[in-house]
Write a protein that holds these residues in place. Structure first.
Motif, PDB file in Angstrom:
ATOM      1  N   LEU A 193       9.064  13.547   0.221  1.00  0.00           N
ATOM      2  CA  LEU A 193       8.539  12.463  -0.607  1.00  0.00           C
ATOM      3  C   LEU A 193       7.032  12.337  -0.468  1.00  0.00           C
ATOM      4  O   LEU A 193       6.447  12.806   0.515  1.00  0.00           O
ATOM      5  CB  LEU A 193       9.186  11.126  -0.219  1.00  0.00           C
ATOM      6  CG  LEU A 193      10.659  10.923  -0.527  1.00  0.00           C
ATOM      7  CD1 LEU A 193      11.083   9.519  -0.109  1.00  0.00           C
ATOM      8  CD2 LEU A 193      10.949  11.142  -2.003  1.00  0.00           C
ATOM      9  N   SER A 236       1.747   8.489  -2.446  1.00  0.00           N
ATOM     10  CA  SER A 236       0.781   8.065  -3.459  1.00  0.00           C
ATOM     11  C   SER A 236       1.428   7.764  -4.812  1.00  0.00           C
ATOM     12  O   SER A 236       2.493   8.304  -5.149  1.00  0.00           O
ATOM     13  CB  SER A 236      -0.287   9.148  -3.659  1.00  0.00           C
ATOM     14  OG  SER A 236      -1.091   9.296  -2.519  1.00  0.00           O
ATOM     15  N   ASN A 237       0.752   6.895  -5.558  1.00  0.00           N
ATOM     16  CA  ASN A 237       1.063   6.641  -6.973  1.00  0.00           C
ATOM     17  C   ASN A 237       2.475   6.118  -7.214  1.00  0.00           C
ATOM     18  O   ASN A 237       3.101   6.436  -8.232  1.00  0.00           O
ATOM     19  CB  ASN A 237       0.832   7.907  -7.809  1.00  0.00           C
ATOM     20  CG  ASN A 237      -0.600   8.382  -7.749  1.00  0.00           C
ATOM     21  OD1 ASN A 237      -1.533   7.590  -7.912  1.00  0.00           O
ATOM     22  ND2 ASN A 237      -0.791   9.675  -7.491  1.00  0.00           N
ATOM     23  N   ASN A 238       2.970   5.298  -6.275  1.00  0.00           N
ATOM     24  CA  ASN A 238       4.275   4.663  -6.470  1.00  0.00           C
ATOM     25  C   ASN A 238       4.141   3.226  -6.961  1.00  0.00           C
ATOM     26  O   ASN A 238       5.152   2.549  -7.134  1.00  0.00           O
ATOM     27  CB  ASN A 238       5.067   4.680  -5.160  1.00  0.00           C
ATOM     28  CG  ASN A 238       5.521   6.075  -4.766  1.00  0.00           C
ATOM     29  OD1 ASN A 238       6.250   6.717  -5.523  1.00  0.00           O
ATOM     30  ND2 ASN A 238       5.084   6.549  -3.618  1.00  0.00           N
ATOM     31  N   ASN A 260       6.148  -3.233 -10.398  1.00  0.00           N
ATOM     32  CA  ASN A 260       6.269  -2.151  -9.429  1.00  0.00           C
ATOM     33  C   ASN A 260       5.185  -2.225  -8.363  1.00  0.00           C
ATOM     34  O   ASN A 260       4.081  -2.726  -8.593  1.00  0.00           O
ATOM     35  CB  ASN A 260       6.250  -0.789 -10.121  1.00  0.00           C
ATOM     36  CG  ASN A 260       4.872  -0.420 -10.641  1.00  0.00           C
ATOM     37  OD1 ASN A 260       4.249  -1.192 -11.359  1.00  0.00           O
ATOM     38  ND2 ASN A 260       4.418   0.763 -10.284  1.00  0.00           N
ATOM     39  N   ALA A 319       4.237  -0.542  -3.999  1.00  0.00           N
ATOM     40  CA  ALA A 319       4.627   0.288  -2.857  1.00  0.00           C
ATOM     41  C   ALA A 319       3.640   0.070  -1.733  1.00  0.00           C
ATOM     42  O   ALA A 319       2.434  -0.040  -1.972  1.00  0.00           O
ATOM     43  CB  ALA A 319       4.662   1.764  -3.244  1.00  0.00           C
ATOM     44  N   ILE A 378       9.275   1.023  -1.823  1.00  0.00           N
ATOM     45  CA  ILE A 378       8.953   1.335  -3.212  1.00  0.00           C
ATOM     46  C   ILE A 378       9.793   0.422  -4.102  1.00  0.00           C
ATOM     47  O   ILE A 378      11.032   0.460  -4.071  1.00  0.00           O
ATOM     48  CB  ILE A 378       9.251   2.805  -3.567  1.00  0.00           C
ATOM     49  CG1 ILE A 378       8.443   3.749  -2.684  1.00  0.00           C
ATOM     50  CG2 ILE A 378       8.951   3.071  -5.039  1.00  0.00           C
ATOM     51  CD1 ILE A 378       8.770   5.219  -2.902  1.00  0.00           C
ATOM     52  N   PRO A 400      10.367  -0.369  -8.002  1.00  0.00           N
ATOM     53  CA  PRO A 400      10.050   0.156  -9.332  1.00  0.00           C
ATOM     54  C   PRO A 400       9.825  -0.922 -10.393  1.00  0.00           C
ATOM     55  O   PRO A 400       9.664  -0.609 -11.578  1.00  0.00           O
ATOM     56  CB  PRO A 400      11.283   1.000  -9.662  1.00  0.00           C
ATOM     57  CG  PRO A 400      12.398   0.290  -8.959  1.00  0.00           C
ATOM     58  CD  PRO A 400      11.795  -0.243  -7.680  1.00  0.00           C
ATOM     59  N   THR A 402      14.749  -1.820  -5.082  1.00  0.00           N
ATOM     60  CA  THR A 402      13.748  -1.515  -4.060  1.00  0.00           C
ATOM     61  C   THR A 402      14.332  -0.591  -2.985  1.00  0.00           C
ATOM     62  O   THR A 402      15.450  -0.794  -2.516  1.00  0.00           O
ATOM     63  CB  THR A 402      13.234  -2.802  -3.401  1.00  0.00           C
ATOM     64  OG1 THR A 402      12.601  -3.606  -4.386  1.00  0.00           O
ATOM     65  CG2 THR A 402      12.233  -2.490  -2.297  1.00  0.00           C
ATOM     66  N   ASP A 437      -2.699   4.171  -3.813  1.00  0.00           N
ATOM     67  CA  ASP A 437      -1.753   3.483  -4.677  1.00  0.00           C
ATOM     68  C   ASP A 437      -2.042   3.862  -6.133  1.00  0.00           C
ATOM     69  O   ASP A 437      -2.951   4.654  -6.411  1.00  0.00           O
ATOM     70  CB  ASP A 437      -1.764   1.974  -4.440  1.00  0.00           C
ATOM     71  CG  ASP A 437      -3.052   1.295  -4.902  1.00  0.00           C
ATOM     72  OD1 ASP A 437      -3.895   1.950  -5.542  1.00  0.00           O
ATOM     73  OD2 ASP A 437      -3.206   0.093  -4.618  1.00  0.00           O
ATOM     74  N   SER A 438      -1.299   3.298  -7.057  1.00  0.00           N
ATOM     75  CA  SER A 438      -1.396   3.723  -8.454  1.00  0.00           C
ATOM     76  C   SER A 438      -2.672   3.274  -9.150  1.00  0.00           C
ATOM     77  O   SER A 438      -2.966   3.723 -10.260  1.00  0.00           O
ATOM     78  CB  SER A 438      -0.187   3.211  -9.242  1.00  0.00           C
ATOM     79  OG  SER A 438      -0.118   1.798  -9.182  1.00  0.00           O
TER      80      SER A 438
END
Length: 223
Positions: free
Chosen positions: A31, A34-36, A53, A55, A75, A77, A83, A130-131
């Protein structure tokens, strides 16, 4: 005829032992951190009211396993009922090719694997984003998720997965792994390939095989 029956029984027991030894401890899937989602505070991210969303890591370890600190990573979504929480831990010291780590789990089902930073902006970075581009504070393996598999050789036995680290260009000197929340039982690390990591799940199988062999020897010595 009596001896033949004993031989058949022993053969069957060994076949069961072999099949059990080959059975995997769960589902490995490497896994990325990043970018969750945005890096909302862990407690807020897992809250039932969090419907966007997100994380993030816990800010401090919640336990130690074999002396290794373990954090949680969540995480969400955008649906709090979906979660997912993972146990995340960084192996101590510098990891070199030839080292091995054995991860034992509480159940024979579940997810586990390498935990990559997966920082697409800087694949060599040892931190996640992060995102929205903010750095996350928590352990991860430098590199992309897709690149880590080439550095790992996995052997499964019972509830234990043993990883041997393989040399290659870009080999990370620090490694982080994850398991499903609450499924990590023990961590056994040997560095430099000098020590074989024991596989606890194989010991009961060996005992069964020895008992069966002893039964066969006794039957052969009877008149």
């Amino acid at each position: 005829m009596f001896r033949c029956r004993h031989l058949s029984l022993v053969s069957a027991i060994f076949l069961v032992c072999a099949a059990s030894a080959l059975a995997g401890p769960g589902s490995r899937k490497d896994l990325g951190a990043s970018n969750n989602g945005p890096g909302v505070a862990f407690a807020d991210c897992i809250a039932p009211t969090q419907t966007t969303n997100c994380a993030n890591f816990t800010t401090s370890p919640f336990e130690t396993v074999n002396g290794i600190p373990v954090l949680k990573f969540a995480i969400n979504p955008g649906d709090p009922t979906l979660t997912t929480i993972f146990d995340v831990f960084q192996l101590p010291g510098t990891i070199t090719p030839g080292s091995q780590v054995a991860l034992s789990f509480n159940t024979s089902t579940g997810n586990f694997g390498a935990f990559a930073c997966d920082n697409s902006d800087d694949p060599s970075a040892a931190f996640a984003l992060d995102s929205v581009g903010n750095p996350l504070t928590g352990p991860c393996t430098a590199g992309l998720t897709s690149s880590l598999a080439s550095f790992l050789s996995e052997t499964d036995s019972g509830n234990t997965a043993t990883f041997k680290f393989l040399a290659g260009a870009g080999f990370p000197s620090s490694w982080t792994f994850y398991t499903d929340d609450g499924n990590l039982a023990s961590i056994s690390l040997s560095t430099g390939g000098g020590t074989t990591v024991p596989e606890p799940g194989s010991l009961p199988l060996l005992a069964i095989g020895l008992v069966a062999l002893g039964t066969l020897v006794v039957s052969k010595t009877r008149p």
